[in-house]
Enzyme design. Structure first.
Site, mmCIF file in Angstrom:
data_model
loop_
_atom_site.group_PDB
_atom_site.id
_atom_site.type_symbol
_atom_site.label_atom_id
_atom_site.label_comp_id
_atom_site.label_asym_id
_atom_site.label_seq_id
_atom_site.Cartn_x
_atom_site.Cartn_y
_atom_site.Cartn_z
ATOM 1 N N LYS A 163 15.291 53.412 30.110
ATOM 2 C CA LYS A 163 16.715 53.169 29.849
ATOM 3 C C LYS A 163 17.288 51.963 30.609
ATOM 4 O O LYS A 163 16.949 50.845 30.254
ATOM 5 C CB LYS A 163 17.494 54.463 30.065
ATOM 6 C CG LYS A 163 16.936 55.552 29.108
ATOM 7 C CD LYS A 163 17.699 56.808 28.934
ATOM 8 C CE LYS A 163 17.131 57.609 27.769
ATOM 9 N NZ LYS A 163 16.577 58.901 28.066
ATOM 10 N N TYR B 152 13.979 67.031 29.908
ATOM 11 C CA TYR B 152 13.233 66.262 28.918
ATOM 12 C C TYR B 152 12.491 65.139 29.618
ATOM 13 O O TYR B 152 13.081 64.408 30.414
ATOM 14 C CB TYR B 152 14.190 65.684 27.874
ATOM 15 C CG TYR B 152 13.492 64.905 26.772
ATOM 16 C CD1 TYR B 152 12.627 65.545 25.888
ATOM 17 C CD2 TYR B 152 13.706 63.539 26.614
ATOM 18 C CE1 TYR B 152 11.986 64.831 24.877
ATOM 19 C CE2 TYR B 152 13.075 62.819 25.598
ATOM 20 C CZ TYR B 152 12.217 63.476 24.731
ATOM 21 O OH TYR B 152 11.588 62.769 23.729
ATOM 22 N N ASP C 281 11.900 62.272 37.591
ATOM 23 C CA ASP C 281 12.070 61.548 36.339
ATOM 24 C C ASP C 281 13.483 60.956 36.362
ATOM 25 O O ASP C 281 14.454 61.637 36.064
ATOM 26 C CB ASP C 281 11.871 62.488 35.151
ATOM 27 C CG ASP C 281 12.143 61.780 33.820
ATOM 28 O OD1 ASP C 281 12.551 60.604 33.842
ATOM 29 O OD2 ASP C 281 11.937 62.423 32.776
HETATM 30 C C1 LIG Z 1 15.178 59.419 27.612
HETATM 31 C C2 LIG Z 1 14.381 60.165 28.590
HETATM 32 C C3 LIG Z 1 12.971 60.157 28.574
HETATM 33 C C4 LIG Z 1 12.192 59.528 27.464
HETATM 34 O O1 LIG Z 1 12.374 58.151 27.368
HETATM 35 P P1 LIG Z 1 12.017 57.416 25.990
HETATM 36 O O2 LIG Z 1 12.236 55.981 26.298
HETATM 37 O O3 LIG Z 1 12.960 57.988 24.970
HETATM 38 O O4 LIG Z 1 10.607 57.724 25.666
HETATM 39 C C5 LIG Z 1 12.303 60.754 29.609
HETATM 40 N N1 LIG Z 1 12.962 61.355 30.605
HETATM 41 C C6 LIG Z 1 14.300 61.403 30.650
HETATM 42 C C7 LIG Z 1 14.979 62.062 31.801
HETATM 43 C C8 LIG Z 1 15.056 60.829 29.636
HETATM 44 O O5 LIG Z 1 16.392 60.925 29.674
#
Ligand SMILES: *Cc1c(COP(=O)(O)O)cnc(C)c1O
Length: 428
Positions: free
Chosen positions: A267, A144, A239
């Site tokens: 995060k 994601y 990511d």
């Molecule tokens: C949570 C998450 C996102 C998206 O971040 P948001 O602040 O919810 O837009 C992107 N990449 C990874 C790996 C994530 O866990």
């Protein structure tokens, strides 16, 4: 436990917010029932609107690595708020957090702050395209990267064909530039690269996947990706929205000793406020506006409250040389406890763990990619989830999520959790 007030609040919310929530997973669609409304949280615990105390294993999906309402973070935000909450002009604290992030994370010279992980990943891909002059992106099934159009793509008729959108509103035009690979399958990546020679700008990956449960990269997989990228002038994007400032000071790059070209954060780096960031070496970052032609901007980017929370959080992490070891030990303790009670109760399961990320899958086979993650028994998961909720333990309301261990969790909390799992396991 009783969820009378939460249910009533949810019914009210549903009238004015689509599905009653501002992010879909919160709606409990994966497990049934109605969501728990939080009133407040402190340390390892959530206190809900019905007066229940829950041990929290979600922690806002990762950011609260030191526990909820951690004093240095709260103090920093309160102090800043009294001096004005947004200016749309440069502030010194943006440089402070940037300097610290650059000193903690390997292979980055400059960092740009945005407001979410979604924005970070979306901007990183635009930058990769602008820098390489190529259009296509390889992503992995089950990873994601936020909800921007390019990432909402599923396999369709097969991983080696063009992706098809898995949300209405994403155009075929966008979908055709996103190629989908199997996680942990380097041959699959090589096939895609071969079939799209000189067209691929970047490969984006969660270096430890955390959005299909917790899935570690196989030995050598990340290095093999690095090699494929080097051989084909493709940028490797890590990511690290979930893994950054969680698996080590320098994130997964440091843990696995692999260099990424662009790194995305979110995060933890925001200390629980809305923050994302992307970072790279000068050569790449200098392509961004106002230095270069790749446009990216934000009215609230680098917001002083958000920067204060993030700076307080990563300063704590930087100053504590034991924190990541402590987190890993707690996670290992929980892992062993869960394994013991599930085994004793004959519950078929697999547990994956990296650092302070852990996931429990109700299937006996190894979970190494989206396909194997999807094999888990969802009925067992639902019963497990509701059973634990009833025992005062809050895990993610979806079988495809990682649990996050925080420094606020005590060994007593972990023991209470393991006992709760033992009790629930007898009913599965
Ligand atoms: C949570 C998450 C996102 C998206 O971040 P948001 O602040 O919810 O837009 C992107 N990449 C990874 C790996 C994530 O866990």
């Amino acid at each position: 436990m009783i969820y009378k007030r939460s249910s009533a609040l949810f019914a009210e919310a549903e009238k004015v917010i689509p599905g009653g929530v501002n992010s879909p997973v919160r709606a409990f669609k994966g497990v049934g029932g109605t969501p728990v409304f939080v009133k407040e949280a402190k340390g390892a615990y959530l206190y809900d609107e019905d007066g229940n105390r829950l041990i929290d294993y979600i922690n806002s999906w990762g950011p609260m690595i030191l526990g909820h309402a951690h004093k240095p973070v709260v103090d920093a935000v309160v102090e800043k708020a009294q001096k004005g909450t947004s200016f749309g002009m440069p502030t010194e604290i943006e440089t402070k957090i940037a300097e610290l992030a650059v000193s903690m994370v390997p292979n980055i010279d400059k960092i740009r702050f945005v407001n979410s992980g979604t924005e970070a990943c979306m901007s990183a891909v635009r930058l990769a395209r602008g820098f390489t002059g190529k259009d296509k992106v390889i992503k992995f099934a089950g990873c994601y990267h936020g909800h921007s159009d390019s990432f909402l793509i599923q396999a369709g008729s097969g991983a080696s064909t063009f992706g098809t959108p898995n949300s209405p509103g994403v155009t075929q035009g966008t979908a055709k530039d996103t190629l989908l690979a199997r996680y942990n399958d380097i041959d699959n990546v090589k096939e895609l690269v071969e079939a799209n020679k000189n067209e691929i700008a970047c490969i984006i990956i969660e270096p430890v996947a955390g959005n299909m449960g917790c899935i570690p990269p196989k030995e050598g997989f990340l290095q093999a990706l690095r090699d494929v990228c080097d051989a084909n002038d493709i940028l490797l994007i890590f990511d690290e929205v979930m893994t950054g400032f969680r698996l080590s000071k320098g994130g997964a790059q440091e843990l696995f000793n692999i260099k990424a070209d662009i790194v995305c954060f979110g995060k933890v780096i925001g200390g629980g406020l809305p923050v994302g960031a992307f970072a790279s070496r000068n050569e790449i970052m200098n392509h961004l506006a106002p230095l270069g032609p790749v446009y990216q901007a934000g009215t609230l980017s680098g917001n002083p409250l958000a920067m204060a929370a993030g700076l307080a959080m990563i300063t704590e992490l930087d100053n504590d040389d034991e924190i990541f070891t402590r987190l890993e030990e707690k996670t290992k303790y929980l892992h062993e406890g869960i394994r013991k009670v599930l085994t004793e109760n004959n519950v078929v399961h697999t547990i994956n763990r990296v650092g302070s990320m852990i996931s429990v899958h109700f299937d006996e086979g190894a979970v190494t990619d989206f396909e194997t993650a999807a094999k888990g028994n969802n009925d067992t998961f639902k019963a497990f989830f509701h059973g634990l909720l009833n025992e005062g333990v809050y895990i993610a309301p979806s079988a495809f999520e990682t649990w996050f261990i925080t420094d606020a969790l005590s060994y007593e909390d972990l023991d209470v959790t393991i006992e709760a799992i033992d009790k629930v396991a007898k009913t599965l």
